[in-house]
Design a protein around this motif. Sequence first.
Motif, PDB file in Angstrom:
ATOM      1  N   ARG A   1       0.868  -1.185   0.000  1.00 53.53           N
ATOM      2  CA  ARG A   1       0.000   0.000   0.000  1.00 53.53           C
ATOM      3  C   ARG A   1       0.895   1.223   0.000  1.00 53.53           C
ATOM      4  O   ARG A   1       1.715   1.390   0.899  1.00 53.53           O
ATOM      5  CB  ARG A   1      -0.879  -0.008   1.249  1.00 53.53           C
ATOM      6  CG  ARG A   1      -2.113  -0.878   1.076  1.00 53.53           C
ATOM      7  CD  ARG A   1      -2.762  -1.188   2.373  1.00 53.53           C
ATOM      8  NE  ARG A   1      -3.441  -0.023   2.924  1.00 53.53           N
ATOM      9  CZ  ARG A   1      -4.138  -0.061   4.054  1.00 53.53           C
ATOM     10  NH1 ARG A   1      -4.224  -1.190   4.748  1.00 53.53           N
ATOM     11  NH2 ARG A   1      -4.721   1.010   4.508  1.00 53.53           N
TER      12      ARG A   1
ATOM     13  N   TYR B   1      -1.429   5.372   4.933  1.00 54.99           N
ATOM     14  CA  TYR B   1      -1.213   4.605   3.722  1.00 54.99           C
ATOM     15  C   TYR B   1      -2.490   4.633   2.900  1.00 54.99           C
ATOM     16  O   TYR B   1      -3.593   4.655   3.455  1.00 54.99           O
ATOM     17  CB  TYR B   1      -0.841   3.163   4.054  1.00 54.99           C
ATOM     18  CG  TYR B   1       0.520   3.058   4.697  1.00 54.99           C
ATOM     19  CD1 TYR B   1       1.667   3.076   3.905  1.00 54.99           C
ATOM     20  CD2 TYR B   1       0.642   2.977   6.071  1.00 54.99           C
ATOM     21  CE1 TYR B   1       2.912   2.992   4.488  1.00 54.99           C
ATOM     22  CE2 TYR B   1       1.886   2.895   6.660  1.00 54.99           C
ATOM     23  CZ  TYR B   1       3.031   2.906   5.865  1.00 54.99           C
ATOM     24  OH  TYR B   1       4.259   2.832   6.438  1.00 54.99           O
ATOM     25  N   SER B   2      -2.305   4.621   1.634  1.00 50.79           N
ATOM     26  CA  SER B   2      -3.467   4.643   0.754  1.00 50.79           C
ATOM     27  C   SER B   2      -4.298   3.380   0.976  1.00 50.79           C
ATOM     28  O   SER B   2      -3.766   2.332   1.340  1.00 50.79           O
ATOM     29  CB  SER B   2      -2.979   4.718  -0.690  1.00 50.79           C
ATOM     30  OG  SER B   2      -3.985   4.253  -1.546  1.00 50.79           O
ATOM     31  N   SER B   3      -5.588   3.475   0.766  1.00 54.08           N
ATOM     32  CA  SER B   3      -6.412   2.282   0.904  1.00 54.08           C
ATOM     33  C   SER B   3      -6.331   1.425  -0.349  1.00 54.08           C
ATOM     34  O   SER B   3      -6.882   0.343  -0.413  1.00 54.08           O
ATOM     35  CB  SER B   3      -7.866   2.686   1.153  1.00 54.08           C
ATOM     36  OG  SER B   3      -8.354   3.344   0.002  1.00 54.08           O
ATOM     37  N   GLU B   4      -5.601   1.922  -1.327  1.00 57.94           N
ATOM     38  CA  GLU B   4      -5.474   1.178  -2.577  1.00 57.94           C
ATOM     39  C   GLU B   4      -4.262   0.246  -2.482  1.00 57.94           C
ATOM     40  O   GLU B   4      -3.189   0.654  -2.025  1.00 57.94           O
ATOM     41  CB  GLU B   4      -5.260   2.168  -3.716  1.00 57.94           C
ATOM     42  CG  GLU B   4      -5.418   1.559  -5.064  1.00 57.94           C
ATOM     43  CD  GLU B   4      -5.124   2.598  -6.150  1.00 57.94           C
ATOM     44  OE1 GLU B   4      -5.078   2.214  -7.312  1.00 57.94           O
ATOM     45  OE2 GLU B   4      -4.923   3.781  -5.815  1.00 57.94           O
TER      46      GLU B   4
ATOM     47  N   LEU C   1       0.811   7.649   1.619  1.00 58.14           N
ATOM     48  CA  LEU C   1       0.050   8.789   1.085  1.00 58.14           C
ATOM     49  C   LEU C   1       0.969   9.985   0.969  1.00 58.14           C
ATOM     50  O   LEU C   1       1.804  10.238   1.834  1.00 58.14           O
ATOM     51  CB  LEU C   1      -1.108   9.117   2.018  1.00 58.14           C
ATOM     52  CG  LEU C   1      -2.320   8.195   1.892  1.00 58.14           C
ATOM     53  CD1 LEU C   1      -3.353   8.595   2.925  1.00 58.14           C
ATOM     54  CD2 LEU C   1      -2.915   8.280   0.496  1.00 58.14           C
TER      55      LEU C   1
END
Lengths: 478, 671
Positions: A66, A80-83, A69
Amino acid sequence: MPIILWTDALVFLLIACGIGSGFYIGRREYLLASWRRVGESRAGMAALTVLAAFIVLGLLDSLHYRPRLEAVAGQPANGYSSEVRSALDALLLPLRSGTEKTYSAPLATHLYARETVELPDGTQARVFPRLRHGGAHLQDPVEEWARDVSWKVARGLAFAVLAGLTFAAIAVQAAALRWGVGWPAAWRRIRRGETQFAWNAVLATLAVLLLLGGPVAALAGGYHVFGTDKVGQDVLYLTLKSIRTGLVIGTITTLAMLPFAVALGIVAGYLGGWVDDVIQYLYTTLNSIPGVLLIAASVLMMQVVIDTHPDWFATSAQRADARLLALCFILGVTSWTGLCRLLRAETLKLRELDYVQAAQAFGASATGIMGRHILPNVMHIVLIAVVMDFSGLVLAEAVLSYIGIGVDPSTISFGTMINTARLELAREPVVWWSLVAAFAFMFVLVLAANLFSDAVRDAFDPRIAGRRIAATAQGQAA
Amino acid sequence: MSLLRVEGLRTCLLSAAGIVRAVDDVSFDVEAGETFALLGESGCGKSMTALSLMRLLPDAGSIVGGQVLLDGRDLLALSEAEMRDVRGREMAMIFQEPATSLNPVLSVGRQIVEVLERHTPMQGTAARRRALELVDAVGIPDPARRLDEFPFQLSGGMKQRVMIAMALAGDPRLLIADEPTTALDVTIQAQVLGLLGQLQRDRNMGMLLISHDLGIVSQLAQRVGVMYAGELVEVAARGAFFASPKHPYTHKLFAALPRPERRGGTLETIPGSVPPLTTIFSGCRFAERCPRAWARCREEVPAWHVASDGHAVRCHLYDPEQAGESGRHRAAASVAPFSTDTGATSPPAGAPLLEVADLKMHFPIRKGVFQRVAGQVKAVDGVSLRLTLGRTLALVGESGCGKTTAGKAILQLLRPTGGSVRFEGEELTALPPARLRALRADMQIVFQDPYGSLDPRMRVGDIIEEGMAALDTASGRAARDRRIDELLERVGLSAGMRGRYPHEFSGGQRQRIAIARALAVAPRLLVCDEPTSALDVSVQAQILNLLKELQASLGLAYLFITHNIAVVEYLAHEIAVMYLGRIVERGTVEEILQDPKHPYTEALLSAVPRLDAEGQRPVIVLKGDMPSPANPPAGCHFHPRCPRVMPQCARAYPAETLLGGARSVRCFLYE
């Protein structure tokens, strides 16, 4: 932040098993001999080279993380990005991020659909607008397109030739060192196929792969080589991402199936009696339910469970992954019957052999006999079944996703691509490239898997290999 | 002019190991009305010679030289279409395995008619009538019914008769019989051999008989050719051949045969094995294994030396120019020592090691949806035996009589249906599994098939270790390793072989490994289930010597299950003859062999082909086949085939009549 999805863990486990069995085989001459026969098969080795290329892509796509951000103005960068992304995503960043508005044809510079745009003079017109990324570097697409494309293809080919020569040089150098001959002699031997391992097939396949891959890679820098889909995603990116799904389905399903098939098959065959009856009833019952129906029912139930527990999954990727994994298990649990039946029959035969009786005369326990004598002697059947099933499972995923009971719609797979292609084919003018790209990649993958499994079967099946051994033995004995 | 003249025939096979010269410069003649026998061990090129004559070689094989003249016509020059007319019409072939030589989905009549329609003008009903005559001529009872039956409904002997009928259908001038009776029982073999001899005389056919069995050759052949490593080494008329074999290889073959007069001594063996036919020979092919070879044998290929009576031999010993030299060698060889050990094995007194009483092993036949028991296959039906340490009891019978089942039931590999098995006074049938396991070390088994009895996936060392590990007889890795090395040396292999896999060994060596595995747990009783029937004569001699030597040094008791009377004569102390699940006669080996009482024993012994054909008692040819144990005849099981049947035989099974000592027989003649 690295993320290990469930399927990733199983893929790594599989690789560990592969390496482990490599060591195991290396110490056993009779297994090594069979694998050497696989290595002698030209078609098999060419197929293995193609498969290896697919596997490398699949593995790159299994290293998930991940991304951190970016610090947004005023906020510290501590999340952290959720992607969830993979190493392959990072490599293919330009492809992934270079999305268009909607469909565009392969190597196009303009969209495939008309759009109403406002002209500088204030009037409106319906035109094919320029793409945001595909061919965006061209000033005048009509004039420059052909030159630019050929230049890029030439560059790709040059790179491919260079890379191919490097590989060949490494192989020749290794061969020269091994045999203690000069380069020309080593090259001649490889080229004429005088080596035991089919090096010439591997190198030729590699050359073809590079000659195809080089130009595609070069073009992908400035164009959408296979066009874009309805929401403007690059189709090349989608097909590359589909490879992992196919491989995961093909391999992890076997992992889920093997314990059932092997344990139940051997136990039924060896113990006989009521155990055999129970296991036989189990698989005959399972077999008499239409497969797709059973899978559909299981998938739908699983879907309900997943949907009612959104809190189980931190990210949507994890949820999609859980669904993929569940699909593997469902396919595995419903497809072990064939192999189980084969193993039961083989065990029935082995059980009566003298060496098993000799072990019984020593008072060896049933589990000991099954583990020491029966299992090693049915492993060739297991291996053949596994490699033969692989391509079938890749195709099964496509079919199941097509009818909507396959992987999660957000998971990119050959099946989902083909499913969306259904609408694209009905549209006028027709959008053919997604289907063709998905079809071509899947075809190559399945063909390679089939050719490889043929080579494995030829080497391991005693009815085929035995003939060869018998001929050799006869020659030696006579 | 001879019917068949083979001149310098050479056949090669392509294999991974190189070019195999399977048949190398073979020449012989077969006259009409004559039987010529090709004799040799497996892998000598006998079958390849026959297939070359028929031009039925496998894809990898080809005839590279020579001539095959049938009535003066060169068969090798014919086109394939012409050759198809020759096969079946002018020469026909019978194969070894009748079970696989017939098409299982066609009735036998259909298969015979097919040959007739192909090779004769007969069609339809005429062909069927002729097929009926043929089936009748080969002695199949009730031919009209049998013609419409399928191969699975016929017994092995019947199938071989059908094969013979098919071969005769085209009225061939030459019949090639490739081991025609090897897959059959002794009494059936006697029937088929008698039939072949009679047909050949009646039809004045030439016959090429291929066999490894000296007895069969002596019974059927007029002339004999011995093959070794792809070439003929000796050709002679039957009388001269059996009276004075010349080639050292032939000598060895004769000497390796187990015979009663060799009891107590060791059998002669041929060291080494047949050389691979991929080698290019510079001298005599047998030189490496020949006890009489000298330098010349390794340097110069011997020429044919023909004596006045036509006895030809390919050996330097018989070279007239070599007279002085060969005389010396011959003299050295003629004192071939044969230890006639007179230290007769005295029966050691003491309690019996194994006592079997009224052992029964029945298998239920289940029928219908609910698997109700519809009948019983009484494979073993009341067998009683006694065996003491250091003795060998031979359990003799034809296939299907239940002798192997009896052996397994005694070892509790199959749990008997009834009766008792006492090992040193301990009742095995009632023993709980844990106690039985402890006793397993005392009784072991050696199997028939050396290829099926070793796990191909395990190394030799692991195979031998398995028993020790399972029964925990030698504790500690080091102790076990020592024991494995010791055992390998003991059975005549080397300790260095423990890391190899079974496929690297020959049949004889595998059987030695199997014996070492059994010995690993130091058993006192060894059940030997036809341990030599899959081996060549010279290898069989090695294994028999080994077994005998082990018995002398370790004091083992053997239960020797076999159908081979010659082996019994050589090895056994006592004999039990089994017929259809029951023992019909028991006694010491001398008593039974000299004076068989039961008509079945008599017939069995007379059916064994002997070398000294002249001094043989007349063969008692039994009618028909052994009945199925699922449905045995009423009364005495043997009465439908018995030449001395009496009315009371059909009514009840005769009780055991004791004839003094350990001798007993179950027959009304002696009650």
